[in-house]
Design an enzyme around this catalytic site. Sequence first.
Site, short mmCIF file in Angstrom:
data_model
loop_
_atom_site.label_atom_id
_atom_site.label_comp_id
_atom_site.label_asym_id
_atom_site.label_seq_id
_atom_site.Cartn_x
_atom_site.Cartn_y
_atom_site.Cartn_z
N LYS A 109 0.86 -1.19 0.00
CA LYS A 109 0.00 0.00 0.00
C LYS A 109 0.88 1.22 0.00
CE LYS A 109 -4.51 0.63 0.29
NZ LYS A 109 -5.50 -0.36 -0.15
N GLY A 221 -21.07 5.91 3.10
CA GLY A 221 -20.19 6.35 2.01
C GLY A 221 -20.95 6.49 0.71
N GLY A 223 -18.69 7.03 -2.27
CA GLY A 223 -17.56 7.13 -3.20
C GLY A 223 -17.68 6.03 -4.25
N ASN A 224 -16.57 5.73 -4.87
CA ASN A 224 -16.58 4.76 -5.97
C ASN A 224 -17.17 3.41 -5.58
OD1 ASN A 224 -14.66 2.44 -7.34
ND2 ASN A 224 -15.50 3.90 -8.78
N1 GLU Z 1 -7.24 0.11 -3.49
C1 GLU Z 1 -7.99 -1.07 -3.78
C2 GLU Z 1 -8.00 -2.02 -2.61
O1 GLU Z 1 -7.79 -1.62 -1.48
C3 GLU Z 1 -7.49 -1.74 -5.05
C4 GLU Z 1 -6.05 -2.14 -5.01
C5 GLU Z 1 -5.55 -2.57 -6.36
O2 GLU Z 1 -6.31 -2.58 -7.30
O3 GLU Z 1 -4.37 -2.89 -6.43
O4 GLU Z 1 -8.29 -3.17 -2.75
#
Ligand code: GLU
Length: 430
Positions: A109, A221, A223-224
């Site tokens: 992350k 929420g 959001g997306n």
């Molecule tokens: N940010 C999204 C998650 O927490 C997607 C991560 C990704 O696609 O690599 O799963």
Amino acid sequence: MVSTSKAYNSFEVTQIQFDRIADILNLDAATRDLLRVPMREYHFSIPVHMDDGRVNVFRGFRIQHNDARGPCKGGIRFHPQETVDTVRALAMLMTWKCAVVDIPLGGSKGGVICDPHNLSAREQELICRGWVRQVARNVGPTIDVPAPDVMTTPQHMLWMLDEWEAIHGEKGPGFITGKPVGSGGSLGRTEATGFGLIFTLREALRELGVKVSDTLASVQGFGNVAQYAVRLYRQLGGTVIGVSSWDQVDKVSYFFRKLDGVDPDTLLKITDRFGGIDKDKARGEGYEVLPGDAWIEQEVDVLVPAALENQINGDTVPRIHQRVKVLAEGANGPTTPDADTVLRDRGMFVIPDFLGNAGGVTCSYFEQVQSNTNYYWDKDEVLGKLDLKMTSAFLAVSELARREKLFMRDAAYVIAVSRVAKACKDRGWV
Ligand code: GLU
């Protein structure tokens, strides 16, 4: 006894969850030692020449938790309250997420402490390019593949790709996912996390013998993730009685309720690009505007936290209505361990975050495959494959939960952690 008013550290929370599973699996000391902390961390500064002539230094991170099963994978968050521990926790969750849906990737992350609400497009571009410059040699299609997360967008991903390609002197669309369609992005990626959550909810309700069309849901929420979850759940016949969103002017969140069902198309027209709904216009459309935390106490069958972490905790868990049967976690880490104990005792059917919201990374994996081969699939193919992957992951978890009488979160962890532990062992690391 439920503890109250505790400050939650997300990394400690994920470690507590991991320790529980390490005990259930009887993991050896070395494997525990390896998996309870990230393998690599990059912390850096990003100086940016702001529009007003000043230089602001932003703090950025990339944390790689584990890559035994394949290149690391995980989003990058832009958030003013970002902390290293939040990024650590989310990196670890990515490892379990990729493992539970059985895609050949590890977990990572990234983040930058910043608030895109207060930054021009040019300043955001410089942050994106600066982030890549700091870790350009430690990320890439075969090392670590970033993606969008909270407050980051396909445009941010494209700036990052452009910088990475400029530094390496080659095209490498598989370096990053969540790109705009037409610039290496995959059809269906925008819908993937929300749709994936509803694919698993559909299976959960089927298992409970409840028709989707007989259910009501309350969502935190807009959001997306929430937007597409609401859309597909409605298409399957369910009714969402309210969604909450952050108000950038008042600096609080509100819950927008319409008991006969919210209409995502109407709401989208009055929502900014961060998922903030205009409260005056919402009132005009017949929505009640309630305090933001009202989402949790609604008399519904399904609760969908799809915002930030630690929302269901010792303080808030007693407010969940007796009618609620399923908790479908769209956000990362929305439930704390003390609240989890209460949910477990209550017999709540939980679709845990790293299973429920794995649709995003699963589609990212499809995007990576398409980018690396430079051959793009049509949308039905992407969403069909996504449904298959999410449904089989859900069924494997719920079958184990039933067979071993495990809480759903524990069953998902048992599958994920054993896959990662086995990969570490097979490679001779432990
Ligand atoms: N940010 C999204 C998650 O927490 C997607 C991560 C990704 O696609 O690599 O799963």
